[in-house]
Scaffold this motif. Structure first.
Motif, PDB file in Angstrom:
ATOM      1  N   VAL A 114       9.506   5.725 -14.712  1.00  0.00           N
ATOM      2  CA  VAL A 114       9.521   6.187 -16.354  1.00  0.00           C
ATOM      3  C   VAL A 114       9.942   7.878 -16.394  1.00  0.00           C
ATOM      4  CG1 VAL A 114       7.791   6.903 -18.375  1.00  0.00           C
ATOM      5  CG2 VAL A 114       7.573   4.581 -17.156  1.00  0.00           C
ATOM      6  N   LEU A 115       9.347   8.401 -15.685  1.00  0.00           N
ATOM      7  CA  LEU A 115       9.303  10.075 -15.531  1.00  0.00           C
ATOM      8  C   LEU A 115      10.762  10.544 -14.926  1.00  0.00           C
ATOM      9  CD1 LEU A 115       5.806  11.000 -15.247  1.00  0.00           C
ATOM     10  CD2 LEU A 115       6.982  10.801 -17.307  1.00  0.00           C
ATOM     11  N   GLY A 116      10.860   9.645 -13.684  1.00  0.00           N
ATOM     12  CA  GLY A 116      12.218  10.116 -12.850  1.00  0.00           C
ATOM     13  C   GLY A 116      13.537   9.458 -13.306  1.00  0.00           C
ATOM     14  N   CYS A 117      13.245   8.149 -13.829  1.00  0.00           N
ATOM     15  CA  CYS A 117      14.569   7.554 -14.435  1.00  0.00           C
ATOM     16  C   CYS A 117      14.722   7.191 -15.619  1.00  0.00           C
ATOM     17  CB  CYS A 117      14.851   6.196 -13.581  1.00  0.00           C
ATOM     18  SG  CYS A 117      14.727   6.466 -11.670  1.00  0.00           S
ATOM     19  N   ALA A 118      13.658   7.662 -16.506  1.00  0.00           N
ATOM     20  CA  ALA A 118      13.781   7.597 -17.976  1.00  0.00           C
ATOM     21  C   ALA A 118      13.738   6.248 -18.348  1.00  0.00           C
ATOM     22  CB  ALA A 118      15.039   8.507 -18.599  1.00  0.00           C
ATOM     23  N   HIS A 119      13.160   5.328 -17.688  1.00  0.00           N
ATOM     24  CA  HIS A 119      12.898   3.738 -18.155  1.00  0.00           C
ATOM     25  C   HIS A 119      11.927   3.769 -19.193  1.00  0.00           C
ATOM     26  CE1 HIS A 119      14.645   1.700 -14.365  1.00  0.00           C
ATOM     27  NE2 HIS A 119      15.320   2.698 -14.775  1.00  0.00           N
ATOM     28  N   PRO A 120      12.041   2.893 -20.315  1.00  0.00           N
ATOM     29  CA  PRO A 120      10.866   3.006 -21.139  1.00  0.00           C
ATOM     30  C   PRO A 120       9.586   2.550 -20.558  1.00  0.00           C
ATOM     31  CG  PRO A 120      12.563   1.260 -21.508  1.00  0.00           C
ATOM     32  CD  PRO A 120      13.155   2.096 -20.664  1.00  0.00           C
ATOM     33  N   MET A 121       9.496   1.817 -19.599  1.00  0.00           N
ATOM     34  CA  MET A 121       8.266   1.387 -18.958  1.00  0.00           C
ATOM     35  C   MET A 121       8.610   1.045 -17.526  1.00  0.00           C
ATOM     36  SD  MET A 121       7.427  -2.337 -20.893  1.00  0.00           S
ATOM     37  CE  MET A 121       6.316  -1.746 -21.772  1.00  0.00           C
ATOM     38  N   GLY A 122       7.390   1.323 -16.733  1.00  0.00           N
ATOM     39  CA  GLY A 122       7.743   1.033 -15.254  1.00  0.00           C
ATOM     40  C   GLY A 122       7.728  -0.082 -14.863  1.00  0.00           C
ATOM     41  N   GLY A 159       0.828  -1.226  -0.083  1.00  0.00           N
ATOM     42  CA  GLY A 159       0.079  -0.004  -0.261  1.00  0.00           C
ATOM     43  C   GLY A 159       0.748   1.226   0.069  1.00  0.00           C
ATOM     44  N   PHE A 160       2.004   1.200  -0.205  1.00  0.00           N
ATOM     45  CA  PHE A 160       3.219   2.323  -0.352  1.00  0.00           C
ATOM     46  C   PHE A 160       2.843   3.197  -1.357  1.00  0.00           C
ATOM     47  CE2 PHE A 160       7.366   3.933  -0.689  1.00  0.00           C
ATOM     48  CZ  PHE A 160       7.825   3.622   0.291  1.00  0.00           C
ATOM     49  N   ALA A 161       2.347   2.815  -2.548  1.00  0.00           N
ATOM     50  CA  ALA A 161       2.136   3.536  -3.612  1.00  0.00           C
ATOM     51  C   ALA A 161       1.205   2.844  -4.648  1.00  0.00           C
ATOM     52  CB  ALA A 161       3.229   4.220  -4.418  1.00  0.00           C
ATOM     53  N   SER A 162       0.330   3.745  -5.585  1.00  0.00           N
ATOM     54  CA  SER A 162      -0.361   3.109  -6.519  1.00  0.00           C
ATOM     55  C   SER A 162       0.411   2.446  -7.677  1.00  0.00           C
ATOM     56  CB  SER A 162      -1.322   3.828  -7.126  1.00  0.00           C
ATOM     57  OG  SER A 162      -0.803   4.802  -7.921  1.00  0.00           O
ATOM     58  N   ALA A 163      -0.293   1.690  -8.573  1.00  0.00           N
ATOM     59  CA  ALA A 163       0.532   1.012  -9.566  1.00  0.00           C
ATOM     60  C   ALA A 163       0.762   2.087 -10.530  1.00  0.00           C
ATOM     61  CB  ALA A 163      -0.313   0.138 -10.549  1.00  0.00           C
ATOM     62  N   GLU A 164       0.119   2.903 -10.737  1.00  0.00           N
ATOM     63  CA  GLU A 164       0.315   4.165 -11.642  1.00  0.00           C
ATOM     64  C   GLU A 164       1.727   4.908 -11.132  1.00  0.00           C
ATOM     65  OE1 GLU A 164      -2.778   3.343 -10.903  1.00  0.00           O
ATOM     66  OE2 GLU A 164      -3.265   2.536 -12.931  1.00  0.00           O
ATOM     67  N   ASP A 165       1.433   5.293 -10.007  1.00  0.00           N
ATOM     68  CA  ASP A 165       2.551   6.233  -9.445  1.00  0.00           C
ATOM     69  C   ASP A 165       3.946   5.312  -9.508  1.00  0.00           C
ATOM     70  OD1 ASP A 165       0.743   8.252  -9.112  1.00  0.00           O
ATOM     71  OD2 ASP A 165       0.555   8.356  -6.972  1.00  0.00           O
ATOM     72  N   ILE A 166       3.953   4.045  -9.130  1.00  0.00           N
ATOM     73  CA  ILE A 166       5.221   3.399  -9.106  1.00  0.00           C
ATOM     74  C   ILE A 166       5.780   3.502 -10.565  1.00  0.00           C
ATOM     75  CG2 ILE A 166       6.310   0.967  -8.895  1.00  0.00           C
ATOM     76  CD1 ILE A 166       4.161   0.560  -6.721  1.00  0.00           C
ATOM     77  N   ASP A 167       4.794   3.206 -11.497  1.00  0.00           N
ATOM     78  CA  ASP A 167       5.511   2.983 -12.998  1.00  0.00           C
ATOM     79  C   ASP A 167       5.659   4.441 -13.313  1.00  0.00           C
ATOM     80  OD1 ASP A 167       5.392   0.335 -13.168  1.00  0.00           O
ATOM     81  OD2 ASP A 167       3.550   0.434 -14.284  1.00  0.00           O
ATOM     82  N   ASN A 168       4.894   5.287 -13.070  1.00  0.00           N
ATOM     83  CA  ASN A 168       5.249   6.842 -13.395  1.00  0.00           C
ATOM     84  C   ASN A 168       6.511   7.367 -12.741  1.00  0.00           C
ATOM     85  OD1 ASN A 168       3.508   7.117 -15.455  1.00  0.00           O
ATOM     86  ND2 ASN A 168       2.061   8.281 -13.922  1.00  0.00           N
ATOM     87  N   GLY A 169       6.870   6.721 -11.578  1.00  0.00           N
ATOM     88  CA  GLY A 169       8.152   7.173 -10.932  1.00  0.00           C
ATOM     89  C   GLY A 169       9.298   6.706 -11.642  1.00  0.00           C
TER      90      GLY A 169
END
Ligand SMILES: CC(=O)CC(=O)SCCNC(=O)CCNC(=O)[C@H](O)C(C)(C)COP(=O)(O)OP(=O)(O)OC[C@H]1O[C@@H](n2cnc3c(N)ncnc32)[C@H](O)[C@@H]1OP(=O)(O)O
Ligand SMILES: NC(=O)C1=CN([C@@H]2O[C@H](COP(=O)(O)OP(=O)(O)OC[C@H]3O[C@@H](n4cnc5c(N)ncnc54)[C@H](OP(=O)(O)O)[C@@H]3O)[C@@H](O)[C@H]2O)C=CC1
Length: 278
Positions: free
Chosen positions: A213-221, A201-211
Motif C-alpha cells: 500500500v505505502l510502497g507501491c500505492a496499491h489501494p489494499m495489500g 515467517g518472512f514478514a507479518s501480515a500487516e507489514d506485507i500489506d503496508n509494503g
C-alpha cells in the motif's frame, strides 16, 4: 443466477442501469441476504451523493428475487455468478438452457478462471455462451473481461460488449479462453506469493500489506485483497489455474488450504488474514 458477493453487485449495477432484473438464489435465506447486501450498497451510494433517493428506489423496484429457475423462461441475458466450482456451474448452465425460451438469449458467466468452453458445452447453444468477468466491488471497479470460447458467435461477442459498454458504462478488455484470463493470471500468483511469504515467517501480515500500500500505492495489500475476494474463492481460482497449466506458482499454499478448512474465509466470514469482527 447466484447473488453472493459478486451476483449482488452485478444485479445492483444492472438495476441502476435501468434493466428489469431477476435474481436467482438457492434459498429464501440467501435471497434475504442478497436483498440486504444490495439495499446497503445502494444506501452507500446515496450517502456518498452518487445516487438520489428516487434513483435508489427505482433501482430497488427493478429487482425481483426468485428461488424457482422456471421464472427465467423469458430472460434474454442470464449472468451466472454462483460459486467457483465447475460442477455447480455446468449444472446451472444445463438447467438454464432447458428453461430459457429465447434462442438468441446470451448466457454469460462471471467465472474467474473456469474455461468458458466447459460451460458452453453444458448447453445446447455454446455459440450463445461467453465469459463476462466483473471485478470486486462491482459498483466501484470499471473493468469487465470479455472471454469468448472457440465456439462463441460473433453476434454474442458484439452484443455482450455493447451491454457492458453502452448499458453499464464499464470498460472491456478481451481475453483468450485460458483459465484465469488476463487479470487473474497476473493477480493470483501475486496473492499466493504473499501467502507463502507470511507462511514462511518472512514478514507479518500487516507489514506485507503496508509494503504494497505505502510502497507501491496499491489501494489494499495482497492479504487484505485475498480477504476481500474470499479465501475459498481464491483457493478455487488457484486450483482451476493449476489444473490447466500445472504451474507451481498457481498451486494454493498449505496455509490457504488450512484456513479454508477452518472456515476463515476473509471479510465475508469475519476473519481471514485480518480480523473484521465488529
Ligand atoms: C477474483 C476475481 O476474479 C477478480 C477480482 O475482482 S480481483 C479483486 C479486484 N479488486 C481490487 O483489487 C480492489 C482493490 N481495492 C479497492 O479498489 C479499494 O480498496 C475499495 C474500493 C475496495 C475500497 O476503497 P477505500 O477507498 O479503501 O474505501 P472507501 O473510502 O470506503 O471506498 C471508496 C469508494 O468506493 C465505494 N465503495 C467501496 N466499497 C464499495 C462497495 N462494496 N459497494 C459500493 N461502493 C463501494 C465507497 O462508497 C467510496 O465511494 P465515495 O468515494 O464516493 O465515498
Ligand atoms: N469474490 C470475488 O472477488 C470475485 C468472484 N468472481 C467470481 O464470481 C462467482 C461468484 O463468486 P462470489 O460472489 O465471490 O461467491 P459467493 O460464495 O459470495 O456467492 C456465490 C453464490 O451463489 C449461490 N449459489 C450456489 N449455487 C447456486 C445455484 N445452483 N443457483 C443459484 N445460486 C447458487 C450461493 O448460495 P449459497 O451460499 O447459499 O450456496 C452464493 O450466494 C465465482 O465464479 C467467482 O470466481 C469474479 C470476480 C471477483
Amino acid at each position: 443466477m447466484g447473488s453472493g458477493l459478486m451476483g449482488s453487485g452485478i444485479a445492483e449495477v444492472c438495476a441502476r442501469a435501468g434493466l428489469d432484473v431477476l435474481v436467482a438464489e438457492v434459498s429464501p435465506d440467501a435471497t434475504e441476504a442478497a436483498r440486504g447486501r444490495i439495499a446497503s450498497s445502494l444506501g452507500r451510494g446515496v450517502r456518498s451523493g452518487k445516487l438520489s433517493t428516487e434513483d435508489r428506489d427505482a433501482a430497488l423496484e427493478r429487482l425481483r428475487f426468485t428461488t424457482d429457475l422456471a421464472d427465467f423462461a423469458d430472460r434474454n441475458l442470464v449472468v451466472e455468478a454462483v460459486a467457483e466450482n465447475e460442477q455447480v456451474k455446468t449444472e446451472v448452465f444445463a438447467a438454464v438452457d432447458q428453461v430459457v425460451t429465447d434462442r438468441d438469449a446470451i448466457f454469460a458467466s462471471n467465472t474467474s478462471s473456469i474455461p468458458i468452453m466447459k460451460l458452453g458445452m453444458a448447453t445446447s447453444r455454446p455459440e450463445q455462451v461467453i465469459g463476462v468477468h466483473f471485478f470486486n466491488p462491482v459498483p466501484v471497479l470499471k473493468l469487465v473481461e470479455l472471454v469468448p470460447s472457440l465456439l462463441t458467435g460473433e453476434q454474442t461477442k458484439a452484443r455482450a460488449e455493447a451491454f457492458v459498454t453502452d448499458v453499464l458504462h464499464k470498460e472491456v478488455i478481451r481475453s483468450q479462453d485460458r483459465a484465469g484470463f488476463v487479470v487473474n493470471a497476473l493477480l493470483i500468483p501475486y496473492l499466493l506469493s504473499s501467502i507463502r511469504m507470511l507462511e514462511s515467517g518472512f514478514a507479518s501480515a500487516e507489514d506485507i500489506d503496508n509494503g504494497m500500500v505505502l510502497g507501491c500505492a496499491h489501494p489494499m495489500g495482497p492479504l487484505r485483497l485475498t480477504d476481500l475476494i474470499g479465501l475459498d474463492t481464491t483457493k478455487a481460482i488457484a486450483e482451476s489455474m493449476y489444473e490447466e497449466f500445472k504451474e507451481p506458482l498457481y498451486s494454493p499454499p498449505p496455509l490457504l488450504l488450512r484456513m479454508v478448512d477452518a472456515g476463515l474465509l476473509g471479510k465475508k466470514s469475519g476473519r481471514g488474514f485480518h480480523n473484521y469482527a465488529s
